[in-house]
Scaffold this motif. Structure first.
Motif, PDB file in Angstrom:
ATOM      1  N   GLU A 199       0.847  -1.189   0.000  1.00 50.97           N
ATOM      2  CA  GLU A 199       0.000   0.000   0.000  1.00 50.97           C
ATOM      3  C   GLU A 199       0.884   1.241   0.000  1.00 50.97           C
ATOM      4  N   PHE A 200       0.785   2.012  -1.074  1.00 53.40           N
ATOM      5  CA  PHE A 200       1.613   3.202  -1.199  1.00 53.40           C
ATOM      6  C   PHE A 200       1.036   4.101  -2.278  1.00 53.40           C
ATOM      7  N   PHE A 201       1.484   5.344  -2.287  1.00 52.29           N
ATOM      8  CA  PHE A 201       1.184   6.270  -3.369  1.00 52.29           C
ATOM      9  C   PHE A 201       2.483   6.633  -4.066  1.00 52.29           C
ATOM     10  N   ILE A 202       2.380   6.976  -5.344  1.00 52.04           N
ATOM     11  CA  ILE A 202       3.498   7.507  -6.106  1.00 52.04           C
ATOM     12  C   ILE A 202       3.192   8.975  -6.395  1.00 52.04           C
ATOM     13  N   PHE A 203       4.117   9.849  -6.046  1.00 50.83           N
ATOM     14  CA  PHE A 203       3.914  11.286  -6.231  1.00 50.83           C
ATOM     15  C   PHE A 203       5.045  11.893  -7.057  1.00 50.83           C
ATOM     16  N   ASP A 204       4.752  13.020  -7.698  1.00 54.45           N
ATOM     17  CA  ASP A 204       5.785  13.802  -8.362  1.00 54.45           C
ATOM     18  C   ASP A 204       6.699  14.451  -7.332  1.00 54.45           C
ATOM     19  N   LEU A 205       7.943  14.679  -7.711  1.00 55.18           N
ATOM     20  CA  LEU A 205       8.907  15.289  -6.800  1.00 55.18           C
ATOM     21  C   LEU A 205       8.471  16.676  -6.343  1.00 55.18           C
ATOM     22  N   GLU A 206       7.688  17.375  -7.149  1.00 54.53           N
ATOM     23  CA  GLU A 206       7.243  18.708  -6.752  1.00 54.53           C
ATOM     24  C   GLU A 206       6.330  18.673  -5.517  1.00 54.53           C
ATOM     25  N   ASP A 207       5.807  17.489  -5.176  1.00 61.16           N
ATOM     26  CA  ASP A 207       4.975  17.346  -3.979  1.00 61.16           C
ATOM     27  C   ASP A 207       5.783  16.882  -2.764  1.00 61.16           C
ATOM     28  N   LEU A 208       7.097  16.762  -2.923  1.00 62.23           N
ATOM     29  CA  LEU A 208       7.919  16.200  -1.854  1.00 62.23           C
ATOM     30  C   LEU A 208       7.873  17.041  -0.587  1.00 62.23           C
ATOM     31  N   PHE A 209       8.011  18.341  -0.700  1.00 60.88           N
ATOM     32  CA  PHE A 209       7.988  19.195   0.486  1.00 60.88           C
ATOM     33  C   PHE A 209       6.638  19.073   1.211  1.00 60.88           C
ATOM     34  N   TYR A 210       5.552  19.023   0.440  1.00 57.44           N
ATOM     35  CA  TYR A 210       4.211  18.963   1.033  1.00 57.44           C
ATOM     36  C   TYR A 210       4.044  17.710   1.893  1.00 57.44           C
ATOM     37  N   TYR A 211       4.399  16.538   1.349  1.00 52.75           N
ATOM     38  CA  TYR A 211       4.161  15.287   2.076  1.00 52.75           C
ATOM     39  C   TYR A 211       5.275  14.935   3.056  1.00 52.75           C
ATOM     40  N   SER A 212       6.427  15.571   2.930  1.00 52.67           N
ATOM     41  CA  SER A 212       7.469  15.336   3.930  1.00 52.67           C
ATOM     42  C   SER A 212       7.147  16.029   5.235  1.00 52.67           C
ATOM     43  N   SER A 213       6.227  16.996   5.199  1.00 53.42           N
ATOM     44  CA  SER A 213       5.852  17.725   6.408  1.00 53.42           C
ATOM     45  C   SER A 213       4.422  17.444   6.854  1.00 53.42           C
ATOM     46  N   ARG A 214       3.742  16.509   6.178  1.00 56.32           N
ATOM     47  CA  ARG A 214       2.359  16.186   6.514  1.00 56.32           C
ATOM     48  C   ARG A 214       2.149  14.677   6.450  1.00 56.32           C
ATOM     49  N   LYS A 215       1.615  14.126   7.519  1.00 57.40           N
ATOM     50  CA  LYS A 215       1.322  12.693   7.555  1.00 57.40           C
ATOM     51  C   LYS A 215      -0.028  12.432   6.894  1.00 57.40           C
ATOM     52  N   ILE A 216      -0.095  11.417   6.042  1.00 56.02           N
ATOM     53  CA  ILE A 216      -1.357  11.033   5.420  1.00 56.02           C
ATOM     54  C   ILE A 216      -2.080  10.051   6.338  1.00 56.02           C
ATOM     55  N   SER A 217      -3.323  10.364   6.666  1.00 55.90           N
ATOM     56  CA  SER A 217      -4.161   9.481   7.482  1.00 55.90           C
ATOM     57  C   SER A 217      -5.248   8.886   6.601  1.00 55.90           C
ATOM     58  N   ARG A 218      -5.739   7.702   6.988  1.00 54.99           N
ATOM     59  CA  ARG A 218      -6.774   7.030   6.210  1.00 54.99           C
ATOM     60  C   ARG A 218      -8.033   6.838   7.052  1.00 54.99           C
ATOM     61  N   ARG A 219      -9.188   7.043   6.414  1.00 55.14           N
ATOM     62  CA  ARG A 219     -10.455   6.791   7.091  1.00 55.14           C
ATOM     63  C   ARG A 219     -11.525   6.500   6.048  1.00 55.14           C
ATOM     64  N   GLY A 220     -12.094   5.308   6.144  1.00 51.67           N
ATOM     65  CA  GLY A 220     -13.191   4.941   5.256  1.00 51.67           C
ATOM     66  C   GLY A 220     -12.842   5.008   3.781  1.00 51.67           C
ATOM     67  N   GLY A 221     -11.621   4.659   3.437  1.00 51.85           N
ATOM     68  CA  GLY A 221     -11.225   4.686   2.038  1.00 51.85           C
ATOM     69  C   GLY A 221     -10.789   6.042   1.541  1.00 51.85           C
ATOM     70  N   HIS A 222     -10.789   7.054   2.417  1.00 55.15           N
ATOM     71  CA  HIS A 222     -10.349   8.397   2.055  1.00 55.15           C
ATOM     72  C   HIS A 222      -9.011   8.683   2.719  1.00 55.15           C
ATOM     73  N   TYR A 223      -8.238   9.563   2.089  1.00 52.74           N
ATOM     74  CA  TYR A 223      -6.898   9.884   2.571  1.00 52.74           C
ATOM     75  C   TYR A 223      -6.816  11.382   2.871  1.00 52.74           C
ATOM     76  N   PHE A 224      -6.363  11.696   4.090  1.00 54.18           N
ATOM     77  CA  PHE A 224      -6.366  13.082   4.549  1.00 54.18           C
ATOM     78  C   PHE A 224      -4.994  13.502   5.062  1.00 54.18           C
ATOM     79  N   VAL A 225      -4.756  14.819   5.021  1.00 53.30           N
ATOM     80  CA  VAL A 225      -3.630  15.401   5.737  1.00 53.30           C
ATOM     81  C   VAL A 225      -4.165  16.534   6.598  1.00 53.30           C
ATOM     82  N   ALA A 226      -3.460  16.827   7.688  1.00 55.29           N
ATOM     83  CA  ALA A 226      -3.798  17.983   8.511  1.00 55.29           C
ATOM     84  C   ALA A 226      -3.119  19.195   7.893  1.00 55.29           C
ATOM     85  N   ASP A 227      -3.915  20.155   7.471  1.00 56.74           N
ATOM     86  CA  ASP A 227      -3.385  21.338   6.787  1.00 56.74           C
ATOM     87  C   ASP A 227      -3.996  22.578   7.424  1.00 56.74           C
TER      88      ASP A 227
END
Length: 265
Positions: free
Chosen positions: A106-134
């Motif tokens: 289980e993983f996502f593939i992202f473009d490098l331009e999104d690296l800063f965004y996801y390196s500072s935000r944890k992805i959480s899962r709930r009911g098949g949806h994926y969220f970050v705290a922003d």
């Protein structure tokens, strides 16, 4: 905290009970490995982390669910070893993209331009949806790619290579950008049908342009609210359209008489 074994420190909880924290220093960075109930487990975590950052033969596929280190920490340490940068989130960088792991499968593939965004935000899962705290809010990450919360795959959007874990921008095609709007082909001509949900779906109309359809949805939502429908409809935002141009279309666009004459029972 008091150090006992290498990489192991004793600490006390608020109730006075003792627990053990493990950590490792690698490339001049101090990395916490987690908390443990006994010093043996904490020391084992330290030894395993030491192996991960020093032995290139250890890979992500070497991970075992019985490991004293969580998988997310395993990913972070291997990325630090191989790519010389440490992320607190489970990211592994490749030359032109990066992986964000939940597990080996289980993983996502992202473009490098999104690296800063996801390196500072944890992805959480709930009911098949994926969220970050922003900024204190839970944000569905799919919205970042133009995929709305209730969009339907292969109707409103599609993954070009068929891999729904691949969220690189070049792999996402948005078919229907607006709420309530669906493109259809009638006698070889593309038209845009609009439906809005009250108790069931009500047809608003069919339009020649996506812009007209999006505004028709907004107008239908406004009329339903005036009729007493309490549902919170999300309006379509018309980027780049002036207020006067929007008002002209809004006032002249025709919608179903069923919507115009709708009455709450």
């Amino acid at each position: 905290m008091e150090q006992q074994l290498p990489g192991v420190y004793t600490a006390k909880r608020k109730d006075g009970t003792v627990y053990y924290r493990a950590s490792i220093t690698y490339r001049n960075k101090h990395i916490s490995l987690g908390s443990y109930d006994n010093s043996h487990a904490a020391y084992h975590a330290y030894l395993l982390a030491s192996s991960l950052v020093s032995d290139p033969s250890i890979t992500l596929n070497s991970y075992d669910t019985s490991s004293v280190l969580p998988f997310a920490k395993w990913v972070s340490l291997l990325n630090f070893r191989d790519n010389t940068i440490y992320f607190a989130t489970p990211i592994y960088v490749r030359p032109k993209f990066f992986y964000y792991y939940f597990s080996l499968s289980e993983f996502f593939i992202f473009d490098l331009e999104d690296l800063f965004y996801y390196s500072s935000r944890k992805i959480s899962r709930r009911g098949g949806h994926y969220f970050v705290a922003d900024y204190g809010m839970q944000v569905n990450i799919m919205n970042r790619y133009g995929i709305k919360n209730y969009a339907v795959a292969n109707r409103d959007y599609r993954f070009i290579n068929g891999n729904e874990q691949d969220l690189r921008y070049e792999n996402i095609e948005i078919i229907n950008r607006y709420n309530g709007v669906e493109s259809v082909t009638i006698n070889g001509v593309t038209r845009y049908q609009v439906k809005i949900h009250v108790r069931g779906n009500l047809k608003v109309g069919t339009y020649s342009s996506e812009t007209e359809a999006a505004i028709a949805y907004n107008k239908a939502a406004d009329l339903l609210k005036k009729a007493g429908v309490s549902k919170a409809y999300t309006p379509n935002y018309m980027e780049g359209m002036s207020p006067s141009a929007y008002a002209d279309l809004y006032n002249t666009i025709k919608i179903s008489s069923r919507i115009k004459n709708y009455r709450c029972e």
